[in-house]
Design a protein around this motif. Sequence first.
Motif, PDB file in Angstrom:
ATOM      1  N   ILE A  16       0.854  -1.193   0.000  1.00 48.79           N
ATOM      2  CA  ILE A  16       0.000   0.000   0.000  1.00 48.79           C
ATOM      3  C   ILE A  16       0.884   1.236   0.000  1.00 48.79           C
ATOM      4  CG2 ILE A  16      -1.640   1.358   1.367  1.00 48.79           C
ATOM      5  CD1 ILE A  16      -2.912  -1.235   2.256  1.00 48.79           C
ATOM      6  N   GLY A  17       0.578   2.157  -0.904  1.00 43.03           N
ATOM      7  CA  GLY A  17       1.281   3.428  -0.959  1.00 43.03           C
ATOM      8  C   GLY A  17       0.329   4.580  -0.703  1.00 43.03           C
ATOM      9  N   ILE A  18       0.781   5.536   0.084  1.00 43.18           N
ATOM     10  CA  ILE A  18      -0.059   6.688   0.441  1.00 43.18           C
ATOM     11  C   ILE A  18       0.750   7.958   0.224  1.00 43.18           C
ATOM     12  CG2 ILE A  18      -1.412   7.785   2.270  1.00 43.18           C
ATOM     13  CD1 ILE A  18      -1.313   4.966   3.685  1.00 43.18           C
ATOM     14  N   ASP A  19       0.154   8.928  -0.409  1.00 45.50           N
ATOM     15  CA  ASP A  19       0.784  10.240  -0.553  1.00 45.50           C
ATOM     16  C   ASP A  19      -0.124  11.264   0.118  1.00 45.50           C
ATOM     17  OD1 ASP A  19       2.943  11.998  -2.067  1.00 45.50           O
ATOM     18  OD2 ASP A  19       0.995  12.966  -2.346  1.00 45.50           O
ATOM     19  N   VAL A  20       0.404  11.891   1.173  1.00 44.70           N
ATOM     20  CA  VAL A  20      -0.361  12.903   1.897  1.00 44.70           C
ATOM     21  C   VAL A  20       0.059  14.270   1.379  1.00 44.70           C
ATOM     22  CG1 VAL A  20      -1.010  13.808   4.155  1.00 44.70           C
ATOM     23  CG2 VAL A  20      -0.374  11.388   3.913  1.00 44.70           C
ATOM     24  N   THR A  23      -3.416  19.126  -0.533  1.00 48.91           N
ATOM     25  CA  THR A  23      -4.832  19.168  -0.910  1.00 48.91           C
ATOM     26  C   THR A  23      -5.493  17.806  -0.781  1.00 48.91           C
ATOM     27  OG1 THR A  23      -4.357  20.948  -2.475  1.00 48.91           O
ATOM     28  CG2 THR A  23      -6.439  19.791  -2.742  1.00 48.91           C
ATOM     29  N   ASN A  24      -4.855  16.778  -1.366  1.00 51.07           N
ATOM     30  CA  ASN A  24      -5.458  15.449  -1.379  1.00 51.07           C
ATOM     31  C   ASN A  24      -4.531  14.408  -0.775  1.00 51.07           C
ATOM     32  OD1 ASN A  24      -7.981  16.021  -2.784  1.00 51.07           O
ATOM     33  ND2 ASN A  24      -6.720  16.375  -4.601  1.00 51.07           N
ATOM     34  N   THR A  25      -5.145  13.360  -0.248  1.00 48.96           N
ATOM     35  CA  THR A  25      -4.421  12.172   0.176  1.00 48.96           C
ATOM     36  C   THR A  25      -4.772  11.054  -0.793  1.00 48.96           C
ATOM     37  OG1 THR A  25      -4.354  12.783   2.510  1.00 48.96           O
ATOM     38  CG2 THR A  25      -4.161  10.444   1.995  1.00 48.96           C
ATOM     39  N   ASP A  26      -3.756  10.509  -1.471  1.00 45.60           N
ATOM     40  CA  ASP A  26      -3.949   9.443  -2.445  1.00 45.60           C
ATOM     41  C   ASP A  26      -3.472   8.125  -1.841  1.00 45.60           C
ATOM     42  OD1 ASP A  26      -4.733  11.411  -4.199  1.00 45.60           O
ATOM     43  OD2 ASP A  26      -2.780  11.554  -5.171  1.00 45.60           O
ATOM     44  N   ALA A  27      -4.172   7.053  -2.146  1.00 49.60           N
ATOM     45  CA  ALA A  27      -3.760   5.734  -1.685  1.00 49.60           C
ATOM     46  C   ALA A  27      -3.942   4.730  -2.814  1.00 49.60           C
ATOM     47  CB  ALA A  27      -4.574   5.298  -0.464  1.00 49.60           C
ATOM     48  N   ALA A  56      -6.735  10.716  10.003  1.00 47.72           N
ATOM     49  CA  ALA A  56      -8.111  10.413   9.585  1.00 47.72           C
ATOM     50  C   ALA A  56      -8.179  10.255   8.076  1.00 47.72           C
ATOM     51  CB  ALA A  56      -9.050  11.522  10.059  1.00 47.72           C
ATOM     52  N   GLY A  57      -7.470  11.128   7.350  1.00 45.24           N
ATOM     53  CA  GLY A  57      -7.456  11.020   5.900  1.00 45.24           C
ATOM     54  C   GLY A  57      -6.811   9.734   5.439  1.00 45.24           C
ATOM     55  N   ILE A  58      -5.715   9.348   6.104  1.00 45.39           N
ATOM     56  CA  ILE A  58      -5.045   8.095   5.760  1.00 45.39           C
ATOM     57  C   ILE A  58      -5.970   6.910   6.028  1.00 45.39           C
ATOM     58  CG2 ILE A  58      -3.182   6.543   6.468  1.00 45.39           C
ATOM     59  CD1 ILE A  58      -1.417   8.979   6.838  1.00 45.39           C
ATOM     60  N   GLU A  59      -6.621   6.940   7.173  1.00 40.99           N
ATOM     61  CA  GLU A  59      -7.526   5.842   7.522  1.00 40.99           C
ATOM     62  C   GLU A  59      -8.641   5.724   6.493  1.00 40.99           C
ATOM     63  OE1 GLU A  59     -10.628   4.725  11.103  1.00 40.99           O
ATOM     64  OE2 GLU A  59      -8.862   5.961  11.571  1.00 40.99           O
ATOM     65  N   THR A  60      -9.214   6.846   6.090  1.00 40.62           N
ATOM     66  CA  THR A  60     -10.292   6.827   5.095  1.00 40.62           C
ATOM     67  C   THR A  60      -9.803   6.249   3.773  1.00 40.62           C
ATOM     68  OG1 THR A  60     -11.355   8.748   6.091  1.00 40.62           O
ATOM     69  CG2 THR A  60     -11.895   8.269   3.789  1.00 40.62           C
ATOM     70  N   ALA A  61      -8.623   6.715   3.313  1.00 41.62           N
ATOM     71  CA  ALA A  61      -8.106   6.281   2.017  1.00 41.62           C
ATOM     72  C   ALA A  61      -7.776   4.792   2.021  1.00 41.62           C
ATOM     73  CB  ALA A  61      -6.872   7.106   1.654  1.00 41.62           C
ATOM     74  N   GLY A 235       0.776   8.488  14.877  1.00 44.58           N
ATOM     75  CA  GLY A 235      -0.574   8.643  14.353  1.00 44.58           C
ATOM     76  C   GLY A 235      -0.803   7.750  13.149  1.00 44.58           C
ATOM     77  N   PHE A 236       0.207   7.660  12.265  1.00 46.74           N
ATOM     78  CA  PHE A 236       0.102   6.747  11.114  1.00 46.74           C
ATOM     79  C   PHE A 236      -0.094   5.307  11.616  1.00 46.74           C
ATOM     80  CE2 PHE A 236       3.042   9.629   8.343  1.00 46.74           C
ATOM     81  CZ  PHE A 236       2.028  10.560   8.262  1.00 46.74           C
ATOM     82  N   ARG A 237       0.683   4.942  12.629  1.00 41.23           N
ATOM     83  CA  ARG A 237       0.598   3.565  13.117  1.00 41.23           C
ATOM     84  C   ARG A 237      -0.742   3.300  13.800  1.00 41.23           C
ATOM     85  NH1 ARG A 237       3.927   0.085  12.658  1.00 41.23           N
ATOM     86  NH2 ARG A 237       3.111  -1.074  14.459  1.00 41.23           N
ATOM     87  N   ARG A 238      -1.254   4.307  14.476  1.00 42.62           N
ATOM     88  CA  ARG A 238      -2.578   4.115  15.101  1.00 42.62           C
ATOM     89  C   ARG A 238      -3.654   3.884  14.050  1.00 42.62           C
ATOM     90  NH1 ARG A 238      -0.596   7.920  18.942  1.00 42.62           N
ATOM     91  NH2 ARG A 238      -1.422   9.679  17.762  1.00 42.62           N
ATOM     92  N   ALA A 239      -3.517   4.608  12.921  1.00 41.63           N
ATOM     93  CA  ALA A 239      -4.470   4.397  11.832  1.00 41.63           C
ATOM     94  C   ALA A 239      -4.376   2.963  11.311  1.00 41.63           C
ATOM     95  CB  ALA A 239      -4.187   5.392  10.703  1.00 41.63           C
TER      96      ALA A 239
END
Length: 996
Positions: A16-20, A23-27, A56-61, A235-239
Amino acid sequence: MVGGTDSDSSLKSVRIGIDVGGTNTDAVAIDPSQQQHSSRGVLAHFKTPTTPDVTAGIETAVRSILQKSSIPVDRIASVTVGTTHFINAVLEQDARRLQRVAILRLSTSFLREVPPFSDWPSGLTSIIKGYVGYCDGGLHIDGSEEAPIVESQIIERCAEIKQLGLTAIVIVGAFSPIDEVFRQEDRVKEIVLRELPGADVVVSHEVANIGLLERENASILNAAILRYAKKTVKGFRRAMKVLELTCPLFLTQNDGTLLDSAAAANIPIRTFSSGATNSMRGAAYLSGHTAGSAIVVDIGGTTSDIGMLLPSGLPRQASAYVTVAGVRVNYSMPHLHSIGLGGGSIVRPTDESVAVGPDSVGHYLTRDALVFGGKVMTTSDIAVAAGKVDMGDKQGVVGLELPLIERAESRIKALLEAAIDVIKTSPEPMMVLLVGGGAVLAPETLAGASQLTRPPFHDVANAVGAAISKVGGIVDVIQGVADQSVTQAVDHAKAMAIQRAVDAGATKDSIVIAEVESLPVTYVANQLRTIVKAVGELDVNMQPIQLDDDQDDASDDTGEQGKDFSVKIADEPPVDPRTYKPTIKRIAETGVQEWQISETDIDYLADGCYVLGCAGGGSPAASRIQLRDMLRAGHTMRVIDASALTADASIYWGGHMGSPATSNERLQALETFHAFTALMEYLHHDSFDAVMGLEIGGANGLEPFLVGSSRFFDRPVIDGDWMGRAYPTYWQTTLAVHAPGELVPCAIDSGDGKTMLMTRASNDEIVDRALRASCSEMGSRVGMAAKPTTTDRVQRFGVLNTVSLAWRIGRCIAMAEATNTLSTVAEAIVNEVGGSKSAKILFRGKIVAVERRLFKGHSYGSITIAGLAPSEEESSDDPETRLTAVATGGTLTIPFKNENIYAEHTADDGTISTLASVPDLIAVLDSGSGRSLGVPEFRYGFRVTVLGITCSPRWTETPAGLAIGGPGAFGYDDVVYTPLGEYVEPRSVIQEYGRL
């Protein structure tokens, strides 16, 4: 990383790759084992607005892509995040996210003249600076110990730090990146953690490479954001825990490789500019590009970032030094060219054409663009009208006429083509990969592109790049090559890099050497600096060290709503060079006019001296800070004209000898003052009348101001020197040309308690050779004081008014900055040094090759510069001021032995000609800043202007001058010196402004 085997690791193929982003968070979820499919292994992707609480944005994505792909969580091998949060905390000077830092410097005799924060913006300094302490320690350039660590000193410093309540500490020692034996920084860290349990301690050698100030700056920034970085990573790890993901968490580095979450929390600065790198790596992966270089164009909402992807699959890195929030650092950063073109760029019709950008509606696109019912015409509207993309309501652009659409598309095409030309280093067409949400704006073809590819999933290429990042290991080491071959030294460095990649989590059989650079250490015999990067695939069996997620954190809220921008200190604006006038004071007792040096004068002199250094002489940066701080402390410096000397005056002269690489770590010290003192003691001199520089080029051009200041001997500096430029050796002076045998007695001093006198010699060359051999044993840099000379010799054999010349050249650069005329700064310098009969623009182009090699134990090298196409030439507001270069097209090769030796042009038809050679001056200017590039700054891809200046006739009026300072003196007997032009003596600042 600590190894640990997972019995089900063979099933863990999804990454899984995430870019925060701002404006947007992409996953994305990718299975790299399926990259041969048309989907390139992309199983799912999702884009969501970045939330104030980033987790929260990471968790949603991530939740969305898991649901869309139905991937079992036990198939997830890793989660990798690319984020701009850490760099934003620095850029925004957010006091809630930054903490005060204590700095411990390790060196017994050095590092005190140029303190930490010397060249920082005032605002950041006020937030971050907490404490500065000094302790014994440090290394020499050969890896030997300058002095051992004294534990009691460390304990004393820790007590002082504890009293101030500081918990972030940076430890920086001279030459610590090459410290494989004594481990001084690590030993001090152990003591600090024992004395200050729970402190955040950063050792500089883990952050960046050789270059103490820049490495220290990077370490300080890193320490300042450590607390916030740890909170964010947790926070990332909690997500991940909420999503029941038990796989390792990584963050992406600036160079396209991975950091495990614990390392990222400890060295967050390595993530500062990883977003652009992720886009480039993602572009290569999605397009299937695996062979050769390629240009990547990432078109976002406001800007387009253009970079070069190397055959290694990693992005081309920027020069040795980059600036972040006004702070000069030397960690790895991608080389990018950015333009104001994005999906939200505003389109404005003009009388003859259409203007596109650079302003943009940004994240208000869905409110302001025509296709969304707004009133602003954007590039997205043009793309919809042209049928390139289906977005919003097409009725919003029905009224746009075809000629307008075509002109806007033509302008977009021109902007992209010009940007691609900037990043290219050769005229041949190259593969161009288009990614980003605005990639649809690009036309079907672009000049300079052999092939234009817009890969699938291009709008989430940054998240893809994060997901497929590799693991790297980097070494930067200086080794002796007297008892081993260069090949053996390089192989040793490669082995070290491979092991570091393994330790970071790469599978050993997948590791390849991505980059190797060998740099002979200038002026130091048989020393080779080698930089190696090894990269490999992530070993999913490795279980990285993780942060203690349950550890209690400070209670302050560091969410978006917790930002504190109240602490702001505006930097003083620079003095306007258009109105500035130097201060000339007439001394009543003698009638002599003295130029009273100011901070502004020092700034001008530093830039001008580096130009006159012809790529050598060492960077004046540390000297400038030292002298500036002396002026601020109330000390004075003054300059007199050579004509003001009395007939019986005693003139001392000298400067630094040794390797500029040593100065990069030891910074500026007092060796020259100690050498002067030693020679005065030997000669039984209580004082002298004036001081003169050995050479005007580089840092040595500023050294007379140190010893002549009221802090030390309080004697005036003569407006002149013995070279009119920089040369590699002490005996290559106009004094040796016209009055041989006048170099001894002389003294050298190491600055750490070692002094040597040389009283007699059979010839001048042996003086330099003997002193240089001693210099190598004394730490590879010494201060030198030469035999005092007379007024007669200064006036007859010196190169006069060169301090004035350096000042005028530096003022040209400042003037160009103030008036936005950097495109013609070289022309301004030509005019200042005497016009086109005395100086010429030899060539304009881009550096396409840099070669450095050892020859008989010494450093030589060359750069090759490719000519610019007409479309690449910088425009000028006043075309009449633009001078025609002596040569255009083809390539220019400039060999150097620290200083540039000659400029050889190869035309497109193969014709070869020498445009200039020593003793004439050849300076390579960075076309972007107008400042000189020294040999350490020569880098692939730099756009440069090559300037030639006629030397003083002191070098050419006798055969001895050319024998000592001409091409033959460097072993180029086949290069015949031809004067570049007529010499024009520099105008004296004292004579011009003393009459006002």
